[in-house]
Design a protein around this motif. Sequence first.
Motif, PDB file in Angstrom:
ATOM      1  N   ASP A 113       0.831  -1.205   0.000  1.00  0.00           N
ATOM      2  CA  ASP A 113       0.000   0.000   0.000  1.00  0.00           C
ATOM      3  C   ASP A 113       0.867   1.256   0.000  1.00  0.00           C
ATOM      4  O   ASP A 113       0.598   2.218  -0.740  1.00  0.00           O
ATOM      5  N   ILE A 114       1.920   1.261   0.813  1.00  0.00           N
ATOM      6  CA  ILE A 114       2.840   2.402   0.845  1.00  0.00           C
ATOM      7  C   ILE A 114       3.468   2.616  -0.527  1.00  0.00           C
ATOM      8  O   ILE A 114       3.514   3.734  -1.056  1.00  0.00           O
ATOM      9  N   PHE A 115       3.940   1.529  -1.118  1.00  0.00           N
ATOM     10  CA  PHE A 115       4.656   1.613  -2.395  1.00  0.00           C
ATOM     11  C   PHE A 115       3.733   2.035  -3.530  1.00  0.00           C
ATOM     12  O   PHE A 115       4.014   3.005  -4.257  1.00  0.00           O
ATOM     13  N   HIS A 116       2.629   1.331  -3.723  1.00  0.00           N
ATOM     14  CA  HIS A 116       1.778   1.589  -4.882  1.00  0.00           C
ATOM     15  C   HIS A 116       1.074   2.942  -4.781  1.00  0.00           C
ATOM     16  O   HIS A 116       0.860   3.612  -5.798  1.00  0.00           O
ATOM     17  N   THR A 117       0.715   3.355  -3.573  1.00  0.00           N
ATOM     18  CA  THR A 117       0.112   4.680  -3.412  1.00  0.00           C
ATOM     19  C   THR A 117       1.092   5.771  -3.817  1.00  0.00           C
ATOM     20  O   THR A 117       0.747   6.710  -4.532  1.00  0.00           O
ATOM     21  N   ALA A 118       2.341   5.631  -3.382  1.00  0.00           N
ATOM     22  CA  ALA A 118       3.354   6.643  -3.708  1.00  0.00           C
ATOM     23  C   ALA A 118       3.633   6.693  -5.207  1.00  0.00           C
ATOM     24  O   ALA A 118       3.705   7.778  -5.802  1.00  0.00           O
ATOM     25  N   ILE A 119       3.775   5.543  -5.843  1.00  0.00           N
ATOM     26  CA  ILE A 119       4.081   5.514  -7.271  1.00  0.00           C
ATOM     27  C   ILE A 119       2.919   6.084  -8.068  1.00  0.00           C
ATOM     28  O   ILE A 119       3.107   6.841  -9.042  1.00  0.00           O
ATOM     29  N   ALA A 120       1.692   5.753  -7.669  1.00  0.00           N
ATOM     30  CA  ALA A 120       0.523   6.295  -8.370  1.00  0.00           C
ATOM     31  C   ALA A 120       0.429   7.812  -8.201  1.00  0.00           C
ATOM     32  O   ALA A 120       0.129   8.536  -9.155  1.00  0.00           O
ATOM     33  N   ASP A 121       0.716   8.307  -7.000  1.00  0.00           N
ATOM     34  CA  ASP A 121       0.666   9.755  -6.767  1.00  0.00           C
ATOM     35  C   ASP A 121       1.775  10.468  -7.530  1.00  0.00           C
ATOM     36  O   ASP A 121       1.577  11.573  -8.044  1.00  0.00           O
ATOM     37  N   LEU A 122       2.949   9.847  -7.601  1.00  0.00           N
ATOM     38  CA  LEU A 122       4.030  10.433  -8.386  1.00  0.00           C
ATOM     39  C   LEU A 122       3.628  10.534  -9.855  1.00  0.00           C
ATOM     40  O   LEU A 122       3.891  11.537 -10.522  1.00  0.00           O
ATOM     41  N   SER A 123       2.976   9.504 -10.353  1.00  0.00           N
ATOM     42  CA  SER A 123       2.565   9.502 -11.755  1.00  0.00           C
ATOM     43  C   SER A 123       1.607  10.637 -12.070  1.00  0.00           C
ATOM     44  O   SER A 123       1.600  11.166 -13.184  1.00  0.00           O
ATOM     45  N   VAL A 124       0.785  11.012 -11.099  1.00  0.00           N
ATOM     46  CA  VAL A 124      -0.155  12.114 -11.321  1.00  0.00           C
ATOM     47  C   VAL A 124       0.582  13.388 -11.702  1.00  0.00           C
ATOM     48  O   VAL A 124       0.118  14.168 -12.533  1.00  0.00           O
ATOM     49  N   THR A 125       1.762  13.592 -11.126  1.00  0.00           N
ATOM     50  CA  THR A 125       2.531  14.804 -11.424  1.00  0.00           C
ATOM     51  C   THR A 125       3.259  14.706 -12.761  1.00  0.00           C
ATOM     52  O   THR A 125       3.713  15.720 -13.292  1.00  0.00           O
TER      53      THR A 125
ATOM     54  N   GLN B  75       2.229  12.346 -15.651  1.00  0.00           N
ATOM     55  CA  GLN B  75       1.605  11.702 -16.806  1.00  0.00           C
ATOM     56  C   GLN B  75       1.141  12.669 -17.893  1.00  0.00           C
ATOM     57  O   GLN B  75       1.382  12.423 -19.092  1.00  0.00           O
ATOM     58  N   ASP B  76       0.490  13.770 -17.533  1.00  0.00           N
ATOM     59  CA  ASP B  76       0.010  14.666 -18.584  1.00  0.00           C
ATOM     60  C   ASP B  76       1.160  15.352 -19.326  1.00  0.00           C
ATOM     61  O   ASP B  76       1.138  15.415 -20.564  1.00  0.00           O
ATOM     62  N   PRO B  77       2.191  15.863 -18.623  1.00  0.00           N
ATOM     63  CA  PRO B  77       3.333  16.422 -19.358  1.00  0.00           C
ATOM     64  C   PRO B  77       4.015  15.410 -20.279  1.00  0.00           C
ATOM     65  O   PRO B  77       4.469  15.769 -21.368  1.00  0.00           O
ATOM     66  N   ILE B  78       4.073  14.153 -19.847  1.00  0.00           N
ATOM     67  CA  ILE B  78       4.679  13.124 -20.706  1.00  0.00           C
ATOM     68  C   ILE B  78       3.808  12.881 -21.925  1.00  0.00           C
ATOM     69  O   ILE B  78       4.296  12.822 -23.060  1.00  0.00           O
ATOM     70  N   ALA B  79       2.504  12.755 -21.707  1.00  0.00           N
ATOM     71  CA  ALA B  79       1.587  12.518 -22.826  1.00  0.00           C
ATOM     72  C   ALA B  79       1.635  13.661 -23.830  1.00  0.00           C
ATOM     73  O   ALA B  79       1.461  13.448 -25.034  1.00  0.00           O
ATOM     74  N   ALA B  80       1.871  14.871 -23.331  1.00  0.00           N
ATOM     75  CA  ALA B  80       1.926  16.035 -24.217  1.00  0.00           C
ATOM     76  C   ALA B  80       3.263  16.163 -24.934  1.00  0.00           C
ATOM     77  O   ALA B  80       3.376  16.919 -25.907  1.00  0.00           O
ATOM     78  N   SER B  81       4.270  15.429 -24.484  1.00  0.00           N
ATOM     79  CA  SER B  81       5.617  15.579 -25.039  1.00  0.00           C
ATOM     80  C   SER B  81       5.856  14.724 -26.275  1.00  0.00           C
ATOM     81  O   SER B  81       6.846  14.924 -26.982  1.00  0.00           O
ATOM     82  N   TYR B  82       4.950  13.786 -26.538  1.00  0.00           N
ATOM     83  CA  TYR B  82       5.145  12.878 -27.676  1.00  0.00           C
ATOM     84  C   TYR B  82       4.004  13.044 -28.668  1.00  0.00           C
ATOM     85  O   TYR B  82       2.840  13.159 -28.281  1.00  0.00           O
ATOM     86  N   ASP B  83       4.325  13.026 -29.947  1.00  0.00           N
ATOM     87  CA  ASP B  83       3.331  13.184 -31.017  1.00  0.00           C
ATOM     88  C   ASP B  83       2.746  11.809 -31.356  1.00  0.00           C
ATOM     89  O   ASP B  83       3.240  11.113 -32.239  1.00  0.00           O
ATOM     90  N   PHE B  84       1.706  11.419 -30.626  1.00  0.00           N
ATOM     91  CA  PHE B  84       1.071  10.132 -30.864  1.00  0.00           C
ATOM     92  C   PHE B  84       0.309  10.150 -32.183  1.00  0.00           C
ATOM     93  O   PHE B  84      -0.159  11.204 -32.625  1.00  0.00           O
ATOM     94  N   PRO B  85       0.146   8.994 -32.818  1.00  0.00           N
ATOM     95  CA  PRO B  85      -0.607   8.943 -34.076  1.00  0.00           C
ATOM     96  C   PRO B  85      -2.090   9.215 -33.834  1.00  0.00           C
ATOM     97  O   PRO B  85      -2.576   9.123 -32.702  1.00  0.00           O
ATOM     98  N   ASP B  86      -2.804   9.520 -34.902  1.00  0.00           N
ATOM     99  CA  ASP B  86      -4.234   9.825 -34.786  1.00  0.00           C
ATOM    100  C   ASP B  86      -5.058   8.584 -34.476  1.00  0.00           C
ATOM    101  O   ASP B  86      -6.114   8.675 -33.840  1.00  0.00           O
ATOM    102  N   THR B  87      -4.614   7.437 -34.959  1.00  0.00           N
ATOM    103  CA  THR B  87      -5.333   6.185 -34.729  1.00  0.00           C
ATOM    104  C   THR B  87      -4.338   5.109 -34.331  1.00  0.00           C
ATOM    105  O   THR B  87      -3.123   5.264 -34.480  1.00  0.00           O
ATOM    106  N   GLY B  88      -4.879   3.995 -33.844  1.00  0.00           N
ATOM    107  CA  GLY B  88      -4.021   2.877 -33.474  1.00  0.00           C
ATOM    108  C   GLY B  88      -4.236   2.462 -32.036  1.00  0.00           C
ATOM    109  O   GLY B  88      -5.159   2.923 -31.356  1.00  0.00           O
ATOM    110  N   THR B  89      -3.338   1.582 -31.552  1.00  0.00           N
ATOM    111  CA  THR B  89      -3.456   1.018 -30.211  1.00  0.00           C
ATOM    112  C   THR B  89      -2.162   1.226 -29.437  1.00  0.00           C
ATOM    113  O   THR B  89      -1.073   0.949 -29.945  1.00  0.00           O
ATOM    114  N   VAL B  90      -2.311   1.717 -28.230  1.00  0.00           N
ATOM    115  CA  VAL B  90      -1.183   1.901 -27.320  1.00  0.00           C
ATOM    116  C   VAL B  90      -1.234   0.805 -26.264  1.00  0.00           C
ATOM    117  O   VAL B  90      -2.260   0.639 -25.591  1.00  0.00           O
ATOM    118  N   VAL B  91      -0.157   0.046 -26.136  1.00  0.00           N
ATOM    119  CA  VAL B  91      -0.074  -1.007 -25.124  1.00  0.00           C
ATOM    120  C   VAL B  91       0.869  -0.524 -24.025  1.00  0.00           C
ATOM    121  O   VAL B  91       2.071  -0.361 -24.253  1.00  0.00           O
TER     122      VAL B  91
END
Length: 354
Positions: free
Chosen positions: A150-162, A164-180
Motif C-alpha cells: 500500500d505504501i509503495f503503490h500509493t506513492a508511485i501512483a501519486d508520483l505519476s499524477v505529477t 503523466q500529462d506532461p509526458i503525454a503532451a511531449s510525444y506526437d502520438f498517431p491519430d489512430t491505433g493502439t497503445v499497449v
Amino acid sequence: MPTTEQALLGNLVRQVMGDALGFLNAAALRVAVRLDIAEHLASGPRTPTELARLSDTDPGHLARVLRFLAMRGVFREDEQGAYQLTPAAELLRAESPMSVRSMVLLLTDEMYWLPAGRLEETVQTGTTVFNEIFGGPLFDVLAREPHRADIFHTAIADLSVTEQDPIAASYDFPDTGTVVDVGGGPGGLLHAVLLRNPGLRGVLFEQESVLTQHRLGDPAIAGRWEPVAGDFFGRIPTGGDIYVLKRVLHDWDDRDSLRILRATRQAMANEAKLLIIDAVIPSGNDPHPSKLYDLAMMTNFDGKERTRAEFDTLLAAANLRAVRVIPTPGTLSIVEAVPAPPAAPSAPDEAEIR
C-alpha cells in the motif's frame, strides 16, 4: 581575518560535513509528514507548543525539528515564534494538487532506509542487500505484505499524477491505433494519452492484482481501453502500434531488462514503436536528479538509471534501435525505439549486457 583560501576551505569542510549528516534531512522530513504538521498549519500559523499538543509530541524537541526544516525552506518561523506553511510545505499536504506526501513516506520508509545504510556492501558485492534484510526481492515482499504494498503503490501512483500529462503532451502520438502500456500500473499515463488522443485505443497490461486498482473508469475514455493480465517477462499482447515501458526498466538490472525488451520486441510488428520512459543520465559532472535516483535503484532493486549509450546497447541486444530521445518537463525522457532492420549487425549476446 582568514585568508580567501582559508574561507574557501572552511566552506568545503562545512559542505562535506553537511553531506555526511544528510540523512537527517530525510529523518526530519519524515517526522513532519508523519505528524501531519503541514495539515495542522493549513488554517494558519501555530507555535511549537500548539503543534506539539495536536501531534502528541514534546514541544521542545518538535521546535528543534521545525527550526531545522525552516532553515531548508520547509515551514517558516515568524517573529512571534509561530510556524507557517511555505510553498515547499504545501507539497506535504495530502490535498495539494502536486502532493509528495506519499512519496516522502515511501522514500523515508525502512524499505529504502535500511538498504541505503549498507550501501558499502552493495558496492562491494555488486548486488543489493534488500533481499537479505527483508527476505526476498522488493516486489516479492510487496506481494506478501499488503501494508508495504500500500505504501509503495500509493506513492508511485501519486508520483505519476505529477508526470503523466506532461509526458503525454511531449510525444506526437498517431491519430489512430493502439497503445499497449506494459507494466502500466493503475493506468494513469494511458488515461492521459487516451484523453489527449481520442482516435487511439489502449491496452493496460499488468498483473491481475494491480489491474483491480486501475484508474481508467473515466466516461471520457469508456470503450476505448481493455485490461490484460500477465507478466512482462512472458507473453506481451500483440497488435499494438505503440508499446510503452514507463518506469519499468530502471527497476531491473541489464539481464532482466533485456528479457523484458525481448518479450516486448516479440510482440511488436515491424512497424510498431517502443517508448521507454525513464530518466536518461546526462554526461558530465553537473547535478541531475537521475544520478540520485540511480543510487536508489541500486540499493533497492539491483536496478539502475541509464545513459543514452547504455540504452543503445540494451536495445541492440533485443533487436531494437533507438531513434531519438525526447525530453519531458520533468526528470524523465522518452527513448523512442523501433525494430532494428534485418541487415543490422548481429546484436551483442547477454554476456555483453552485464
